[in-house]
Design a protein around this motif. Sequence first.
Motif, PDB file in Angstrom:
ATOM      1  N   ASP A   1       0.824  -1.336  -0.139  1.00 32.21           N
ATOM      2  CA  ASP A   1      -0.024   0.117   0.116  1.00 32.21           C
ATOM      3  C   ASP A   1       0.764   1.501  -0.105  1.00 32.21           C
ATOM      4  O   ASP A   1       0.673   2.007  -0.796  1.00 32.21           O
ATOM      5  CB  ASP A   1      -0.873  -0.096   1.050  1.00 32.21           C
ATOM      6  N   PHE A   2       1.823   1.356   0.907  1.00 34.41           N
ATOM      7  CA  PHE A   2       2.731   2.406   0.970  1.00 34.41           C
ATOM      8  C   PHE A   2       3.466   2.836  -0.171  1.00 34.41           C
ATOM      9  O   PHE A   2       3.494   3.937  -0.691  1.00 34.41           O
ATOM     10  CB  PHE A   2       3.880   2.263   2.071  1.00 34.41           C
ATOM     11  N   MET A   3       4.014   1.686  -0.822  1.00 34.33           N
ATOM     12  CA  MET A   3       4.930   1.860  -2.113  1.00 34.33           C
ATOM     13  C   MET A   3       4.111   2.168  -3.391  1.00 34.33           C
ATOM     14  O   MET A   3       4.203   3.078  -4.371  1.00 34.33           O
ATOM     15  CB  MET A   3       5.528   0.360  -2.593  1.00 34.33           C
ATOM     16  N   THR A   4       2.516   1.617  -3.414  1.00 29.86           N
ATOM     17  CA  THR A   4       2.002   2.106  -4.204  1.00 29.86           C
ATOM     18  C   THR A   4       1.567   3.662  -4.122  1.00 29.86           C
ATOM     19  O   THR A   4       1.460   4.440  -5.283  1.00 29.86           O
ATOM     20  CB  THR A   4       0.460   1.272  -4.297  1.00 29.86           C
ATOM     21  N   ARG A   5       1.094   3.891  -3.042  1.00 29.16           N
ATOM     22  CA  ARG A   5       0.858   5.407  -2.931  1.00 29.16           C
ATOM     23  C   ARG A   5       2.112   6.371  -3.229  1.00 29.16           C
ATOM     24  O   ARG A   5       2.187   7.373  -3.793  1.00 29.16           O
ATOM     25  CB  ARG A   5       0.586   5.737  -1.278  1.00 29.16           C
ATOM     26  N   GLU A   6       3.301   5.623  -2.645  1.00 28.85           N
ATOM     27  CA  GLU A   6       4.552   6.457  -2.998  1.00 28.85           C
ATOM     28  C   GLU A   6       4.824   6.900  -4.468  1.00 28.85           C
ATOM     29  O   GLU A   6       5.111   7.949  -4.872  1.00 28.85           O
ATOM     30  CB  GLU A   6       5.660   5.897  -2.345  1.00 28.85           C
ATOM     31  N   THR A   7       4.683   5.730  -5.269  1.00 27.36           N
ATOM     32  CA  THR A   7       4.805   5.981  -6.593  1.00 27.36           C
ATOM     33  C   THR A   7       3.654   6.559  -7.531  1.00 27.36           C
ATOM     34  O   THR A   7       3.934   7.271  -8.545  1.00 27.36           O
ATOM     35  CB  THR A   7       5.300   4.506  -7.377  1.00 27.36           C
ATOM     36  N   THR A   8       2.454   6.465  -7.203  1.00 27.21           N
ATOM     37  CA  THR A   8       1.559   7.098  -7.764  1.00 27.21           C
ATOM     38  C   THR A   8       1.343   8.540  -7.470  1.00 27.21           C
ATOM     39  O   THR A   8       0.859   9.556  -8.160  1.00 27.21           O
ATOM     40  CB  THR A   8       0.075   6.453  -7.708  1.00 27.21           C
ATOM     41  N   ASP A   9       1.634   8.927  -6.362  1.00 33.02           N
ATOM     42  CA  ASP A   9       1.478  10.343  -5.861  1.00 33.02           C
ATOM     43  C   ASP A   9       2.454  11.198  -6.455  1.00 33.02           C
ATOM     44  O   ASP A   9       2.235  12.648  -6.160  1.00 33.02           O
ATOM     45  CB  ASP A   9       1.501  10.355  -4.242  1.00 33.02           C
ATOM     46  N   THR A  10       3.719  10.941  -6.719  1.00 34.60           N
ATOM     47  CA  THR A  10       4.818  11.644  -7.093  1.00 34.60           C
ATOM     48  C   THR A  10       5.023  11.839  -8.560  1.00 34.60           C
ATOM     49  O   THR A  10       5.618  10.651  -9.281  1.00 34.60           O
ATOM     50  CB  THR A  10       6.087  11.217  -6.223  1.00 34.60           C
ATOM     51  N   ASP A  11       5.008  12.825  -9.233  1.00 33.90           N
ATOM     52  CA  ASP A  11       5.268  12.967 -10.609  1.00 33.90           C
ATOM     53  C   ASP A  11       6.547  13.614 -10.654  1.00 33.90           C
ATOM     54  O   ASP A  11       6.878  14.421  -9.498  1.00 33.90           O
ATOM     55  CB  ASP A  11       4.226  14.372 -11.248  1.00 33.90           C
ATOM     56  N   THR A  12       7.372  13.396 -11.628  1.00 27.61           N
ATOM     57  CA  THR A  12       8.886  13.816 -11.492  1.00 27.61           C
ATOM     58  C   THR A  12       8.814  15.047 -11.787  1.00 27.61           C
ATOM     59  O   THR A  12       7.772  15.804 -12.455  1.00 27.61           O
ATOM     60  CB  THR A  12       9.724  12.793 -12.290  1.00 27.61           C
ATOM     61  N   ALA A  13       9.951  15.859 -11.469  1.00 29.52           N
ATOM     62  CA  ALA A  13      10.086  17.400 -11.750  1.00 29.52           C
ATOM     63  C   ALA A  13       9.992  17.523 -13.308  1.00 29.52           C
ATOM     64  O   ALA A  13       9.364  18.403 -13.652  1.00 29.52           O
ATOM     65  CB  ALA A  13      11.162  17.890 -11.361  1.00 29.52           C
ATOM     66  N   GLU A  14      10.418  16.538 -14.124  1.00 27.45           N
ATOM     67  CA  GLU A  14      10.477  16.582 -15.340  1.00 27.45           C
ATOM     68  C   GLU A  14       8.971  16.568 -16.056  1.00 27.45           C
ATOM     69  O   GLU A  14       8.519  17.055 -16.907  1.00 27.45           O
ATOM     70  CB  GLU A  14      11.187  15.745 -15.914  1.00 27.45           C
ATOM     71  N   GLN A  15       8.010  15.918 -15.507  1.00 26.44           N
ATOM     72  CA  GLN A  15       6.828  15.466 -15.736  1.00 26.44           C
ATOM     73  C   GLN A  15       6.302  16.945 -15.439  1.00 26.44           C
ATOM     74  O   GLN A  15       5.325  17.222 -16.402  1.00 26.44           O
ATOM     75  CB  GLN A  15       6.091  14.460 -15.386  1.00 26.44           C
ATOM     76  N   VAL A  16       6.268  17.446 -14.318  1.00 29.32           N
ATOM     77  CA  VAL A  16       5.634  18.702 -14.060  1.00 29.32           C
ATOM     78  C   VAL A  16       6.115  19.715 -15.061  1.00 29.32           C
ATOM     79  O   VAL A  16       5.180  20.477 -15.570  1.00 29.32           O
ATOM     80  CB  VAL A  16       5.946  19.104 -12.683  1.00 29.32           C
TER      81      VAL A  16
END
Length: 110
Positions: free
Chosen positions: A68-83
């Motif tokens: 659950d933690f790893m799923t949230r961590e990876t889906t909640d964060t866009d990379t600076a490049e994506q932003v």
Amino acid sequence: LAIEVSKSFFHFDKSRSRRLEPKEFKACLVSLGYNIRDDRQGEADFQRIMSIVDPNHSGYITFDAFLDFMTRETTDTDTAEQVMQSFKILAGDKAYITAEILRRELPPDQ
């Protein structure tokens, strides 16, 4: 991602109990690229993560809580490049984005 994360978890789950002790969990996070410093700030960061994955303070992290933690961590964060890429698309040739542009481009529920 799920396969890499699962492999890492079970690599550190030496007792095959489907749970990690904090020391094993920290090593697992480091192996997945987390930068947990070896100082007071690093310990505070780790305790913040522990409060998420072990809210009842049981002293271990279950596989489900870890996933659950790893799923949230990876889906909640866009990379600076994506932003930055999204910004450039919305701004066009301007150095800013107006509220009007956002209203026009984003779905109504956002």
